[in-house]
Design a protein around this motif. Structure first.
Motif, short mmCIF file in Angstrom:
data_model
loop_
_atom_site.label_atom_id
_atom_site.label_comp_id
_atom_site.label_asym_id
_atom_site.label_seq_id
_atom_site.Cartn_x
_atom_site.Cartn_y
_atom_site.Cartn_z
N SER B 115 0.86 -1.18 0.00
CA SER B 115 0.00 0.00 0.00
C SER B 115 0.90 1.23 0.00
CB SER B 115 -0.82 -0.07 1.28
OG SER B 115 -1.64 1.04 1.44
N ASN B 116 0.80 2.05 -1.01
CA ASN B 116 1.73 3.18 -1.15
C ASN B 116 1.07 4.53 -0.99
OD1 ASN B 116 4.04 1.58 -1.61
ND2 ASN B 116 3.47 1.32 -3.76
N TYR B 117 1.81 5.42 -0.33
CA TYR B 117 1.40 6.82 -0.30
C TYR B 117 1.94 7.55 -1.53
CZ TYR B 117 -0.19 6.89 4.62
OH TYR B 117 -0.85 6.71 5.80
N GLU B 118 3.16 7.16 -1.90
CA GLU B 118 3.87 7.87 -2.96
C GLU B 118 4.53 6.86 -3.88
OE1 GLU B 118 5.03 10.50 -5.38
OE2 GLU B 118 3.95 11.18 -3.59
N PRO B 119 4.14 6.67 -5.15
CA PRO B 119 2.91 7.23 -5.70
C PRO B 119 1.70 6.52 -5.12
CG PRO B 119 3.88 5.71 -7.27
CD PRO B 119 4.82 5.77 -6.09
N GLY B 120 0.60 7.16 -5.08
CA GLY B 120 -0.58 6.56 -4.45
C GLY B 120 -1.04 5.35 -5.24
N VAL B 122 -1.58 0.71 -5.15
CA VAL B 122 -1.16 -0.58 -4.61
C VAL B 122 -0.37 -1.30 -5.69
CG1 VAL B 122 -2.02 -2.87 -3.93
CG2 VAL B 122 -3.03 -0.82 -2.95
N ARG B 123 0.74 -1.90 -5.29
CA ARG B 123 1.52 -2.72 -6.22
C ARG B 123 1.57 -4.14 -5.70
NH1 ARG B 123 5.98 1.94 -7.67
NH2 ARG B 123 4.78 2.73 -9.44
N VAL B 124 1.52 -5.09 -6.62
CA VAL B 124 1.47 -6.50 -6.24
C VAL B 124 2.70 -7.20 -6.80
CG1 VAL B 124 0.08 -8.60 -6.27
CG2 VAL B 124 -1.05 -6.36 -6.36
N ASP B 135 0.31 -3.31 -11.10
CA ASP B 135 0.45 -1.94 -10.60
C ASP B 135 -0.94 -1.32 -10.66
OD1 ASP B 135 2.45 0.98 -11.59
OD2 ASP B 135 1.27 0.53 -9.81
N ILE B 136 -1.47 -0.93 -9.50
CA ILE B 136 -2.84 -0.41 -9.44
C ILE B 136 -2.77 1.03 -8.94
CG2 ILE B 136 -5.17 -0.81 -8.52
CD1 ILE B 136 -4.24 -3.70 -7.88
N PRO B 137 -2.64 1.99 -9.86
CA PRO B 137 -2.58 3.38 -9.41
C PRO B 137 -3.97 3.85 -8.99
CG PRO B 137 -2.23 3.23 -11.80
CD PRO B 137 -2.55 1.85 -11.31
N THR B 138 -4.02 4.69 -7.98
CA THR B 138 -5.31 5.16 -7.48
C THR B 138 -5.41 6.68 -7.48
OG1 THR B 138 -4.42 5.16 -5.24
CG2 THR B 138 -5.61 3.18 -5.93
N GLY B 139 -4.28 7.38 -7.66
CA GLY B 139 -4.33 8.83 -7.55
C GLY B 139 -4.58 9.28 -6.14
N ALA B 140 -4.42 8.41 -5.19
CA ALA B 140 -4.69 8.74 -3.78
C ALA B 140 -3.80 7.87 -2.91
CB ALA B 140 -6.16 8.46 -3.44
N LYS B 141 -3.57 8.34 -1.66
CA LYS B 141 -2.85 7.50 -0.71
C LYS B 141 -3.74 6.31 -0.36
CE LYS B 141 -0.28 11.25 1.44
NZ LYS B 141 -0.31 12.36 2.36
N ALA B 172 -5.12 -10.73 -15.34
CA ALA B 172 -5.01 -9.30 -15.03
C ALA B 172 -5.88 -8.99 -13.82
CB ALA B 172 -5.45 -8.47 -16.23
N PRO B 173 -5.48 -8.01 -13.02
CA PRO B 173 -6.30 -7.69 -11.85
C PRO B 173 -7.67 -7.20 -12.26
CG PRO B 173 -4.26 -6.41 -11.85
CD PRO B 173 -4.30 -7.15 -13.13
N GLU B 174 -8.71 -7.66 -11.57
CA GLU B 174 -10.04 -7.13 -11.77
C GLU B 174 -10.39 -6.30 -10.55
OE1 GLU B 174 -11.70 -10.88 -14.38
OE2 GLU B 174 -12.95 -10.03 -12.79
N ILE B 175 -10.82 -5.09 -10.78
CA ILE B 175 -11.03 -4.14 -9.69
C ILE B 175 -12.50 -3.79 -9.57
CG2 ILE B 175 -10.31 -1.93 -8.70
CD1 ILE B 175 -7.87 -3.43 -9.34
#
Lengths: 103, 380
Positions: B115-120, B122-124, B135-141, B172-175
């Protein structure tokens, strides 16, 4: 805004001038790194709270930074430290943060 | 010749190779200022070694592989380190982000998520090789990252108040994105059965629950308006939520900005009580049997522990182990609790029935304590 804050701080600072002799720099450094560090990181590079190393604080003057520490930033997780710290202690911390711990 | 062979074999048997030691009662203690992990043995109540070279471990956490031998350490500086608790060594390490807050391992042990703050986002990572697989970017912490059954992870977004469910079982990840969890979720827990996800909010005086068994999980506010018009007190350290919040038939949850813990019925999620506490609770952890809850506090009251009885909801014990009690960890069946007392440089072991101190173990600025039994628990 900064001027008003500076005025209040100057008044407060004068009243507490006699306490500067009791500043415990070691304890305050520990506070900055460990307790500010809870949110800003032990290295002050940031976490939930932003980077507070000198480069990141370049836009703050002493009074402005002291105000943030004392009164927090409402609506954000930055709490007011006024209940726990004296003006003199905050001044020490401002110097510490702006100089990157070298002063 | 036979004597020589026998001597060699005897020598090998007596060498006691590392793989002959069992891991069931071992643990790792984060030494937050020195980038190291202290290896501890629960039954010996002792430190048995140290693993160094893990970078910035201020606010670090870890999860165990199903074999209870390898652990994945999530460091504040974005480092993801795989360690071997038997060899007491770093096996692999990647710098995967600028600033990260925690992680989880999938139920099948195949993937580790950070769980990342920077860059916001989650990476698996592949648990064997630490190669990034998603790599699941969220644009948020991102906060409140947990594992749930089916090779899935759940996490929430501080900035936008959403919870995402990521399914990693396919190519592929399903979100699935769930909006409306509330203002500034700061952490979340999932129950040991992986069903109920509860996010704590910084920006509002309620919490939000999700029933993950629903086809379309819908945010359910719980404890609405718990501050009841009272002014919020300063929060000098955020509370933390994990599955140990379940105590018997209830959840015990830290209030934010009020010095109390809040009790809700685990099934109906309606309030069942409050217990006023010494300060801002950071961790409220049920003993494994659920009968007692141990609570520690934010600065400046972080020298104190309170123990609350689940049935009466009263504080039944209070003591001051030392300055900076950061973390607590129960032995798997709960007969002991280990406390990290950062500013005393010690881990202190207590009997959870008598409250007697059993041992002090030297440690360098200790913070999180993680016993290997966590390998077999969902959501920790």
């Amino acid at each position: 805004m900064n001027r008003l804050v500076a005025l209040f701080l100057a008044i407060g600072g004068t009243a507490l001038a006699g306490e500067t002799a009791t500043i415990d720099g070691t304890a305050l450094e520990r506070l900055v790194l460990q307790d500010c560090g809870s949110c800003h990181g032990l290295t002050l590079k940031g976490g939930l709270g932003p980077d507070i190393r000198p480069e990141a604080l370049a836009h703050y003057d002493r009074a402005g930074l002291a105000a943030v520490i004392l009164d927090g930033i409402p609506g954000t997780p930055m709490p007011p430290w006024r209940p726990l710290l004296t003006q003199a202690e905050v001044d020490w911390m401002v110097t510490y943060l702006l100089s990157g711990g070298t002063q | 010749m036979k004597r020589a062979v026998f001597a060699v074999l005897a020598g090998l048997a007596l060498a006691a190779p590392a793989w002959s030691q069992s891991t069931g009662d071992l643990g790792l203690v984060v030494e937050r200022a020195s980038g190291s992990l202290l290896v501890v043995d629960q039954s010996d109540r002792a430190a048995i070694g140290r693993i160094t070279g893990l970078g910035d471990l201020s606010h670090a956490s870890l999860v165990y592989a199903p074999d209870q031998r390898f652990a994945y350490v999530f460091g504040r500086d974005g480092g993801l380190t795989k360690v071997d608790i038997l060899e007491q060594s770093v096996v692999n390490r990647v710098m995967q982000a600028g600033n990260s807050i925690g992680g989880a391992i999938s139920d099948d042990g195949r993937y580790v998520a950070v769980s990342n703050y920077e860059p916001g986002g989650v990476r698996v990572f592949d648990a064997d090789t630490l190669e990034m697989v998603a790599d699941i970017p969220t644009g948020a912490k991102t906060i409140g990252l947990v594992d749930i059954p089916g090779t899935r992870f759940v996490f929430s977004l501080w900035d936008s108040g959403e919870t995402w469910i990521a399914d990693l079982s396919g190519d592929a990840p399903e979100i699935i994105r769930i909006a409306g969890m509330g203002d500034n979720p700061y952490d979340a827990l999932v129950t040991g059965d992986g069903r109920t996800y509860i996010a704590g909010l910084f920006g509002a005086d309620h919490l939000t629950a999700l029933d993950l068994w629903q086809d379309n999980p819908t945010p359910q506010p719980i404890l609405p308006g718990y501050a009841a018009g009272r002014t919020g007190l300063p929060v000098y350290k955020m509370p933390h939520l994990e599955g140990w919040a379940q105590a018997g038939d209830e959840f015990v949850l830290p209030a934010v900005g009020q010095h109390e813990v809040l009790w809700v019925d685990a099934k109906s999620l309606s309030e069942t009580g409050r217990t006023a506490t010494h300060g801002q609770p950071v961790f409220a952890m049920a003993r494994p049997d659920g009968r007692h809850v141990w609570v520690n506090f934010a600065h400046p009251l972080n020298d104190t522990i309170q123990v609350i009885d689940t049935v009466s909801k009263d504080v039944i014990h209070q003591f001051t182990p030392g300055p900076g009690v950061l973390h607590m960890e129960f032995t798997p069946r709960g007969h002991e609790v280990w406390l990290s007392v950062r500013d005393a440089g010690k881990v202190m072991v207590y009997d959870t029935q008598t409250f007697e101190k059993l041992r002090e173990i030297e440690a360098d600025s200790p913070s999180g304590i993680f016993f290997t039994a966590r390998a077999h628990k969902m959501g920790l």
